[in-house]
Design a protein around this motif. Structure first.
Motif, PDB file in Angstrom:
ATOM      1  N   ARG A 185      18.863  90.934  47.618  1.00  0.00           N
ATOM      2  CA  ARG A 185      17.681  90.310  48.170  1.00  0.00           C
ATOM      3  C   ARG A 185      18.000  89.037  48.889  1.00  0.00           C
ATOM      4  NH1 ARG A 185      13.829  93.547  48.919  1.00  0.00           N
ATOM      5  NH2 ARG A 185      12.186  91.824  48.537  1.00  0.00           N
ATOM      6  N   THR A 186      19.150  88.728  48.944  1.00  0.00           N
ATOM      7  CA  THR A 186      19.719  87.725  49.796  1.00  0.00           C
ATOM      8  C   THR A 186      20.911  87.857  50.524  1.00  0.00           C
ATOM      9  OG1 THR A 186      19.083  85.931  48.157  1.00  0.00           O
ATOM     10  CG2 THR A 186      20.519  85.292  49.784  1.00  0.00           C
ATOM     11  N   ILE A 187      20.989  87.684  51.939  1.00  0.00           N
ATOM     12  CA  ILE A 187      22.099  87.687  52.675  1.00  0.00           C
ATOM     13  C   ILE A 187      22.798  86.905  53.417  1.00  0.00           C
ATOM     14  CG2 ILE A 187      22.716  89.092  54.757  1.00  0.00           C
ATOM     15  CD1 ILE A 187      21.707  91.201  52.702  1.00  0.00           C
ATOM     16  N   LYS A 188      24.083  86.625  53.233  1.00  0.00           N
ATOM     17  CA  LYS A 188      24.739  85.363  53.593  1.00  0.00           C
ATOM     18  C   LYS A 188      25.351  85.491  54.970  1.00  0.00           C
ATOM     19  CE  LYS A 188      28.565  83.279  51.845  1.00  0.00           C
ATOM     20  NZ  LYS A 188      29.219  82.258  51.124  1.00  0.00           N
ATOM     21  N   ILE A 189      25.017  84.836  56.312  1.00  0.00           N
ATOM     22  CA  ILE A 189      25.732  85.541  57.338  1.00  0.00           C
ATOM     23  C   ILE A 189      26.453  84.509  57.785  1.00  0.00           C
ATOM     24  CG2 ILE A 189      25.005  86.127  59.648  1.00  0.00           C
ATOM     25  CD1 ILE A 189      23.549  87.615  57.570  1.00  0.00           C
ATOM     26  N   LYS A 190      27.733  84.907  58.237  1.00  0.00           N
ATOM     27  CA  LYS A 190      28.785  84.061  59.023  1.00  0.00           C
ATOM     28  C   LYS A 190      28.406  83.662  60.171  1.00  0.00           C
ATOM     29  CE  LYS A 190      31.615  84.156  55.242  1.00  0.00           C
ATOM     30  NZ  LYS A 190      32.069  82.833  54.687  1.00  0.00           N
ATOM     31  N   VAL A 191      28.371  82.387  60.509  1.00  0.00           N
ATOM     32  CA  VAL A 191      27.750  81.873  61.726  1.00  0.00           C
ATOM     33  C   VAL A 191      29.196  80.958  62.399  1.00  0.00           C
ATOM     34  CG1 VAL A 191      25.526  82.014  61.503  1.00  0.00           C
ATOM     35  CG2 VAL A 191      26.690  79.959  61.012  1.00  0.00           C
ATOM     36  N   GLY A 192      29.039  80.739  63.649  1.00  0.00           N
ATOM     37  CA  GLY A 192      29.909  79.904  64.101  1.00  0.00           C
ATOM     38  C   GLY A 192      30.583  80.633  65.598  1.00  0.00           C
ATOM     39  N   GLN A 193      29.791  81.712  66.013  1.00  0.00           N
ATOM     40  CA  GLN A 193      30.477  82.396  67.268  1.00  0.00           C
ATOM     41  C   GLN A 193      29.911  81.739  68.429  1.00  0.00           C
ATOM     42  OE1 GLN A 193      30.824  86.619  66.758  1.00  0.00           O
ATOM     43  NE2 GLN A 193      29.067  86.488  65.282  1.00  0.00           N
ATOM     44  N   GLY A 194      29.205  80.705  68.432  1.00  0.00           N
ATOM     45  CA  GLY A 194      28.288  80.283  69.660  1.00  0.00           C
ATOM     46  C   GLY A 194      26.902  80.280  69.386  1.00  0.00           C
ATOM     47  N   ARG A 195      26.208  79.271  69.840  1.00  0.00           N
ATOM     48  CA  ARG A 195      24.859  78.923  69.636  1.00  0.00           C
ATOM     49  C   ARG A 195      23.906  80.279  70.110  1.00  0.00           C
ATOM     50  NH1 ARG A 195      22.651  73.586  71.621  1.00  0.00           N
ATOM     51  NH2 ARG A 195      24.657  73.151  70.328  1.00  0.00           N
ATOM     52  N   ASP A 196      24.268  80.776  71.173  1.00  0.00           N
ATOM     53  CA  ASP A 196      23.708  82.112  71.755  1.00  0.00           C
ATOM     54  C   ASP A 196      23.825  83.307  70.800  1.00  0.00           C
ATOM     55  OD1 ASP A 196      22.200  80.474  73.518  1.00  0.00           O
ATOM     56  OD2 ASP A 196      23.370  80.834  75.113  1.00  0.00           O
ATOM     57  N   ARG A 197      25.296  83.431  70.467  1.00  0.00           N
ATOM     58  CA  ARG A 197      25.636  84.442  69.935  1.00  0.00           C
ATOM     59  C   ARG A 197      24.931  84.374  68.557  1.00  0.00           C
ATOM     60  NH1 ARG A 197      29.027  88.629  71.193  1.00  0.00           N
ATOM     61  NH2 ARG A 197      30.281  89.605  69.407  1.00  0.00           N
ATOM     62  N   ASP A 198      24.964  83.472  67.697  1.00  0.00           N
ATOM     63  CA  ASP A 198      24.679  83.176  66.466  1.00  0.00           C
ATOM     64  C   ASP A 198      23.013  83.649  66.422  1.00  0.00           C
ATOM     65  OD1 ASP A 198      26.966  82.590  65.333  1.00  0.00           O
ATOM     66  OD2 ASP A 198      26.494  80.452  65.304  1.00  0.00           O
ATOM     67  N   ARG A 199      22.312  83.116  67.354  1.00  0.00           N
ATOM     68  CA  ARG A 199      20.941  83.146  67.393  1.00  0.00           C
ATOM     69  C   ARG A 199      20.734  84.866  67.542  1.00  0.00           C
ATOM     70  NH1 ARG A 199      16.207  80.623  68.349  1.00  0.00           N
ATOM     71  NH2 ARG A 199      14.624  81.897  69.566  1.00  0.00           N
ATOM     72  N   ALA A 200      21.469  85.392  68.255  1.00  0.00           N
ATOM     73  CA  ALA A 200      21.171  86.765  68.861  1.00  0.00           C
ATOM     74  C   ALA A 200      21.459  87.617  67.484  1.00  0.00           C
ATOM     75  CB  ALA A 200      22.229  87.503  69.909  1.00  0.00           C
ATOM     76  N   ALA A 201      22.521  87.291  66.688  1.00  0.00           N
ATOM     77  CA  ALA A 201      22.858  87.975  65.284  1.00  0.00           C
ATOM     78  C   ALA A 201      21.607  87.717  64.346  1.00  0.00           C
ATOM     79  CB  ALA A 201      24.137  87.285  64.840  1.00  0.00           C
TER      80      ALA A 201
END
Length: 373
Positions: free
Chosen positions: A161-177
């Protein structure tokens, strides 16, 4: 308790392969060089401990520290003398965070021995159960947005019920993910994000977080480098999303600095990084005294280390933030016979004596590595 005198301590280097690709702002993880620790008493009780440290891949070095530096300091103590054992180990290896995982492995083996001797689970030795299970999050690693969304949906289908997303690929790519993941899992599933120190300044971190807030994120884990506590406190004043500290919290002393600086809404506490269950529990109590939430993070551990996390998570007074108490799921094979009891987005109690897990000798045979490998 003379029969519980520590007679021998042995650390064995092991290597584990990941169950799926693991890429984050820290880089690509190709495998895990860990260690198994066996502590034996004069009466023949054997306690299990695990060296699990993703950071430097130096499980062999930590095993050397156990065998040649730490073990001689605790031989002859009772397995019940955990504070004394920790103090003696600290005397011979001071100010080395990388050694905390070696100390933690010895300490969890001592808890295992106590529980086996008394025929009771470790959570009873920690004061008893506050809950029967611990809520979980599960990590989704860097990939194309569509692949990340597919992975997230698969984990939700398994009950998380909780998903942890790894970010830091760049603002646009993180937002798209995040957009793809939210569309795939709906609005009822919580999303944590983990930056793994990816952002270089409060301004960059704030802009990156604001770009993700429309997706209803639960928290942002370790946005900047560990020592930048003043910047983390500033960031908290600039965004509405709670800030979680992870790499900043290696010890009770670290926790004190972070709490005094007002640098975190949530502390992510590790048994391995903290130097064991005793210190990790201390950090939970410190967070509670400051009115700050705390949860449990993962290296990720194999089954022995995960068992230690479970007992801590069951016994602490507050545990409202889903934690990463499912490290064994990130490995292709475990070193224990048991299957860690993960069901419906929770990990459940291990009720056998001690840590409640037993060593799989076939797995150890296949996973062990000589020091020269």
């Amino acid at each position: 308790m003379s029969q519980l005198v520590i007679a021998s301590v042995e650390a064995i280097p092991i290597r584990s392969e990941p169950s799926r690709p693991r890429r984050s702002a820290l880089g690509q993880s190709m495998g895990f060089d860990y260690g198994l620790v066996l502590v034996r008493t004069a009466c023949g009780i054997e306690g299990l401990g695990e060296i699990s440290m993703l950071w430097d891949g130096m499980g062999g070095r930590a095993c050397y520290e156990v065998n040649h530096i730490l073990a001689p300091t605790i031989l002859g103590l009772s397995a019940f003398d955990i504070p004394r054992a920790l103090a003696r180990m600290e005397e011979v290896i001071r100010f080395s965070r990388g050694s905390n995982t070696a100390k933690a492995a010895i300490e969890m083996a001592l808890w295992d021995i106590q529980g086996k001797h008394l025929d009771t689970p470790v959570f009873n030795l920690l004061g008893g159960r506050m809950r029967d299970s611990v809520p979980l999050s599960i990590s989704i690693y860097m990939d194309d947005p569509e692949a990340m969304a597919e992975s997230a949906a698969a984990m939700v289908a398994k009950g998380f019920r909780t998903i942890k997303i790894k970010v830091g690929q760049g603002r646009d790519r993180d937002r798209a993910a995040l957009a793809a993941i939210r569309a795939a899992i709906g609005d009822d599933i919580a999303i944590r994000v983990d930056a793994n120190m990816a952002w270089r300044s409060p301004a960059v971190a704030a802009a990156s977080i604001r770009a993700l807030e429309e997706f209803g994120i639960h928290s942002v884990e370790q946005p900047m480098a560990p020592e930048r506590l003043a910047d983390m406190a500033l960031l908290r004043s600039q965004v509405s999303t709670p800030i979680m500290l992870d790499e900043s919290i290696w010890s009770p002393e670290d926790a004190a600095l972070a709490l005094r600086a007002g640098a975190a809404d949530i502390l992510n506490v590790y048994v391995s990084e903290s130097g064991g269950i005793y210190n990790a529990g201390t950090i939970f109590r410190m967070a509670r005294a400051f009115g700050t939430d705390a949860t449990i993070g993962s290296m990720p551990e194999l089954g022995i280390g995960t068992a230690a996390q479970i007992h801590l998570g069951l016994s602490v007074q507050d545990f409202d933030c889903p934690g990463d108490v499912c490290g064994a799921l990130y490995h292709a094979r475990d070193i224990i016979r048991e299957t860690i009891p993960v069901r419906n987005g929770h990990v459940h109690a291990l009720t056998g004596p001690g840590l409640g897990v037993t060593l799989d000798p076939d797995a150890l045979r296949d996973m062990r590595r000589d020091a020269s490998e």
